[in-house]
Design an enzyme around this catalytic site. Structure first.
Site, PDB file in Angstrom:
ATOM      1  N   GLU A 143      35.271  42.944  27.738  1.00 44.40           N
ATOM      2  CA  GLU A 143      34.918  41.955  28.836  1.00 44.40           C
ATOM      3  C   GLU A 143      33.651  41.442  28.575  1.00 44.40           C
ATOM      4  O   GLU A 143      32.607  41.602  28.899  1.00 44.40           O
ATOM      5  CB  GLU A 143      34.831  42.876  30.073  1.00 44.40           C
ATOM      6  CG  GLU A 143      36.295  43.313  30.531  1.00 44.40           C
ATOM      7  CD  GLU A 143      36.147  43.916  31.818  1.00 44.40           C
ATOM      8  OE1 GLU A 143      35.030  44.577  32.310  1.00 44.40           O
ATOM      9  OE2 GLU A 143      37.140  44.430  32.416  1.00 44.40           O
TER      10      GLU A 143
ATOM     11  N   GLU B 254      46.836  45.114  30.520  1.00 52.58           N
ATOM     12  CA  GLU B 254      46.521  45.833  31.631  1.00 52.58           C
ATOM     13  C   GLU B 254      47.345  45.382  32.854  1.00 52.58           C
ATOM     14  O   GLU B 254      46.684  44.659  33.806  1.00 52.58           O
ATOM     15  CB  GLU B 254      45.119  45.852  32.027  1.00 52.58           C
ATOM     16  CG  GLU B 254      44.292  46.382  30.913  1.00 52.58           C
ATOM     17  CD  GLU B 254      42.803  46.471  31.115  1.00 52.58           C
ATOM     18  OE1 GLU B 254      42.318  46.525  32.499  1.00 52.58           O
ATOM     19  OE2 GLU B 254      42.116  46.706  30.285  1.00 52.58           O
TER      20      GLU B 254
END
Ligand code: XIL
Length: 378
Positions: free
Chosen positions: A166, A271
């Site tokens: 991220e 994910e």
């Protein structure tokens, strides 16, 4: 077009199956039915995030699903810096060791998640004793120590690591994390360099959410090309795949798969989950929060038939997309085993009842995956 037709075809039988699932009385999947990994494991690894209860013997039903259906696992939390390295001079290996042993004992590939991330960051990592940001030299040294120690401990046992998680925002700019604030863009190549030094055989991944966004896509393509041009090892770009009923668009997601593959890296869906509830946040920034409101938790007693059918249709569409690009995708990992385990029950709003995973709260497989197994097994 093909996918739309498929969606319509499966709609009717799915609706019937879904009704039964909502009543929690669905027939157990016959044990002679193949597991998900048995049907799709030759196209890509089929993985799931696991929590500590599945690894420590508390949740045996969850662990059984993992063994039966998945050939890859990743730690949902226990390898994040605040868990595995809670104090500067103290590591906590208990849960991570258990997870790695579980993988070894059951022939399941283990992925490490994650080394450098702004969220769930150990509180000491980027500050001095007075709470002020550390110098660039100190942060470099801390990153190196952390990565060498964690990656080094599992050398040869963990196939690959989410090295940086991220780092980029939806508009393509760098996130102003402590790593970026102190080291600038260089924190990313440094992290990859340290990880490679710690285990030269480990695969190395860069991972993020909202990877369908064009500006983010373009930035990651440029970033990964730059890392490769510097001679750094990058094996895969991870698309987290946290989805909802109205995002992302399949076409935009597909464009990103193609763009990421153009770098020469594999693509991983790292994910995957799909919220069935009203969308409150199209990203997955753990720190985001919305106050509880009853009307935004509309299905506390089970998903209505039409919502479940639409959810199953969208999940089918995305899984078919992953299959279509299985020459580029090396792993598809769900973010949790069953609906009851999902972080989405508490994010971005605490206390909602969510239905985002392949297995329901009774560990029964959802209709879309039953249909896909029927279609592709042979
Ligand atoms: C989530 C976990 O599932 C939760 O249990 C935890 O409280 C917060 O983090 N992106 C990631 C994951 O990379 O590590 C996050 O996992 C979800 C978003």
């Amino acid at each position: 077009m093909t996918k739309r037709i498929l969606g319509n075809l499966v709609f009717a039988p799915l609706a019937a199956l879904t009704l039964t699932a909502c009543a929690s009385t669905s027939a157990p999947t016959a044990t002679d039915e193949p597991g998900i990994k048995d049907v799709f494991g030759d196209r890509f690894l089929v993985g799931t995030a696991v929590n500590v209860n599945q690894m420590n013997g508390t949740d045996t039903a969850g662990a059984d699903v993992v063994k039966r259906h998945f050939n890859a696992i990743v730690a949902e939390n226990c390898m994040k810096s605040e868990e595995i390295h809670p104090e500067k001079d103290r590591y906590n290996w208990t849960d991570a060791d258990r997870l790695v042993s579980f993988g070894e004992e059951n022939g399941i590939t283990v992925t490490g998640h994650c080394l450098i991330w702004h969220s769930q960051l150990a509180p000491w990592f980027a500050v001095d004793d007075a709470g002020n940001p550390v110098s660039a030299d100190t942060l470099r040294q801390r990153m190196k120590d952390h990565i060498y120690t964690v990656v080094g401990r599992y050398k040869g046992k963990i196939k690959g690591w989410d090295v940086v998680n991220e780092a980029i925002l939806e508009d393509g700019s760098y996130r102003h994390s402590p790593f970026y604030e102190i080291l600038g863009e260089e924190f990313i190549p440094l992290a990859f360099q340290y990880a490679h030094e710690a285990d030269p055989d480990a695969e190395l991944y860069i991972n993020d959410y909202a990877m369908n966004m064009p500006a983010k896509r373009d930035r990651y393509v440029a970033l990964v090309n730059d890392l490769k041009a510097r001679g750094l090892r990058v094996d895969a770009i991870g698309m987290q795949g946290h989805m909802g009923m109205d995002y992302p668009e399949l076409d935009e997601f597909e464009k990103s798969i193609e763009a990421f593959a153009s770098t020469g890296c594999d693509v991983m869906i790292t994910e995957w989950d799909m919220s069935a509830l009203p969308t409150l946040n199209r990203g997955a920034n753990v720190g985001d929060h919305v106050d509880y409101a009853k009307e935004l938790n509309p299905y506390p007693d089970g998903l209505p038939e039409d919502v479940a059918a639409e959810w199953n249709r969208r999940m089918t569409d995305f899984f078919e997309l992953f299959l279509k690009h299985s020459d580029k995708i090396s792993r598809v990992t769900l973010w949790g085993v069953s609906d009851g385990d999902s972080w989405k029950n508490d994010w971005p709003m605490k206390g909602r009842k969510e239905y985002p995973l392949i297995f329901d709260r009774n560990h029964e497989m959802k209709p879309f995956m039953q249909q896909l197994i029927e279609k592709y097994k042979s």
